[in-house]
Design an enzyme around this catalytic site. Structure first.
Site, PDB file in Angstrom:
ATOM      1  N   HIS A 136       0.821  -1.223   0.000  1.00  0.00           N
ATOM      2  CA  HIS A 136       0.000   0.000   0.000  1.00  0.00           C
ATOM      3  C   HIS A 136       0.855   1.274   0.000  1.00  0.00           C
ATOM      4  CE1 HIS A 136      -3.615  -2.302   0.497  1.00  0.00           C
ATOM      5  NE2 HIS A 136      -3.264  -2.787   1.674  1.00  0.00           N
ATOM      6  N   HIS A 175      -6.157  -7.408  -0.272  1.00  0.00           N
ATOM      7  CA  HIS A 175      -6.324  -5.972  -0.535  1.00  0.00           C
ATOM      8  C   HIS A 175      -5.593  -5.584  -1.825  1.00  0.00           C
ATOM      9  CE1 HIS A 175      -6.554  -6.464   3.922  1.00  0.00           C
ATOM     10  NE2 HIS A 175      -7.638  -5.744   3.735  1.00  0.00           N
ATOM     11  N   ASP A 253      -4.020 -12.882   3.493  1.00  0.00           N
ATOM     12  CA  ASP A 253      -5.270 -12.502   4.151  1.00  0.00           C
ATOM     13  C   ASP A 253      -6.511 -12.774   3.298  1.00  0.00           C
ATOM     14  OD1 ASP A 253      -4.338 -10.557   2.433  1.00  0.00           O
ATOM     15  OD2 ASP A 253      -4.379  -8.923   3.891  1.00  0.00           O
TER      16      ASP A 253
HETATM   17 ZN   LIG Z   1      -3.887  -7.243   2.919  1.00  0.00          ZN
END
Ligand SMILES: [Zn+2]
Length: 316
Positions: A136, A175, A253
């Site tokens: 990120h 993500h 995840d």
């Molecule tokens: Zn993640």
């Protein structure tokens, strides 16, 4: 076959973002325990990374951002000495303590050291068990538990410092790797393939560029469906790109037991994805893969998934 490298450092457990934060030092402890219990650790070549240099960080980050992070760390150190707060928030999810700077330099350094060793032919491939994660982290901004973009740095390093012509970045974290996208979008030397839960964190406008293969999938998608999508989209693009090295943003995840995401992958899915990537690497990249830990917050599922990933990388 040459050994699989395992890069990690004690400093990674000194970085923490406050009590109860899911991106916690125990994540690496869980992986270590698993390597010990299964004996898998004996099959890996353990290495300690060296910190990334400022000029290396500038391959993917703005000089001003790097300097500001260092400055904030110095300020925090003074505050802690004066009895002030022990953490400094960079965004609602991301904070630093006085050890975060060192950990972040070593996490980036691990990805670069692994790249050196794999290209030099000392290692078949490598896994970096690092914290903080990176995908990120944007060119000029920390976010989502990430400070420096370890994988984007390593990919740029392989191209700019080792002279490779084409590489691929694979991101299987639940993500979206918005930071990696921010750094590599439009760079035709880098093919970035990812799947991720959508809509979901981060609320970030997804770039579209010819070098990005984005697979947004809805919550509750199962591993078999993800495999079909990978087979139909990532693999043909990877074959066409013929990467000379593959970098993996290895977040776990998307596991069905992980509460930070709602996808349904299991260990066998991570093994399957790794097998596909290993086959691509064997055909085009002399087997060269550097995989770097991103997310994965259910400690047991994380440890079992890393084991599955490593067993395929190491061929044991
Ligand atoms: Zn993640």
């Amino acid at each position: 076959m040459k050994p699989t490298g395992y890069f990690t450092h004690r400093a990674f457990t000194r970085h923490e973002m406050g009590a109860g934060h899911p991106e916690c030092p125990q994540r690496l402890g869980a992986i270590e325990d698993r390597l010990l219990i299964t004996g898998l650790g004996d099959a890996l070549e353990r290495r300690e990374p060296t910190p990334a240099s400022m000029s290396e960080l500038e391959l993917a980050h703005d000089r001003l951002y790097i300097a500001s992070l260092r400055g904030l760390t110095d300020e925090l150190r003074e505050e802690v000495v004066a009895g002030g707060p022990t953490h400094l928030a960079l965004d609602p999810d991301t904070s630093i303590n006085v050890h975060s700077w060192e950990a972040a330099l070593l996490a980036a350094g691990a990805a670069l050291n692994a790249t050196d060793a794999v290209i030099a032919g000392e290692l078949e491939n490598a896994f970096c068990a690092v914290r903080p994660p990176g995908h990120h982290a944007c060119r000029g901004k920390a976010m989502g538990f990430c400070l420096f973009n370890n994988v984007a740095l390593a990919a740029k390093y392989a191209l700019d410092r080792h002279g490779l012509k084409r590489v691929a970045i694979i991101d299987f974290d639940v993500h979206h790797g918005n930071g990696t996208e921010d750094i590599v979008a439009g760079d035709e030397r880098i093919l970035m393939c990812s799947f991720y839960q959508h809509p979901f964190y981060p609320e970030w406008p997804h770039a579209s560029a010819p070098n990005l293969v984005n697979l947004p999938v809805p919550a509750y998608t199962k591993g078999m469906d993800v495999r079909e999508l990978i087979d139909a989209t990532w693999l043909p693009r990877l074959e066409a790109h013929r990467p000379e090295m593959i970098f993996i943003s290895a977040g776990f995840d998307a596991h069905r037991e992980d509460d930070l995401g709602q996808l349904g992958l299991v260990e066998q899915d991570y093994a399957w994805i790794t097998e596909q990537l290993k086959a691509v690497a064997r055909r085009h990249a002399q087997g060269r893969i550097v995989s770097v830990l991103e997310g994965g917050y259910n400690l047991s599922a994380l440890a079992r998934s890393v084991e599955a990933h490593l067993r395929v990388l190491a061929g044991v």
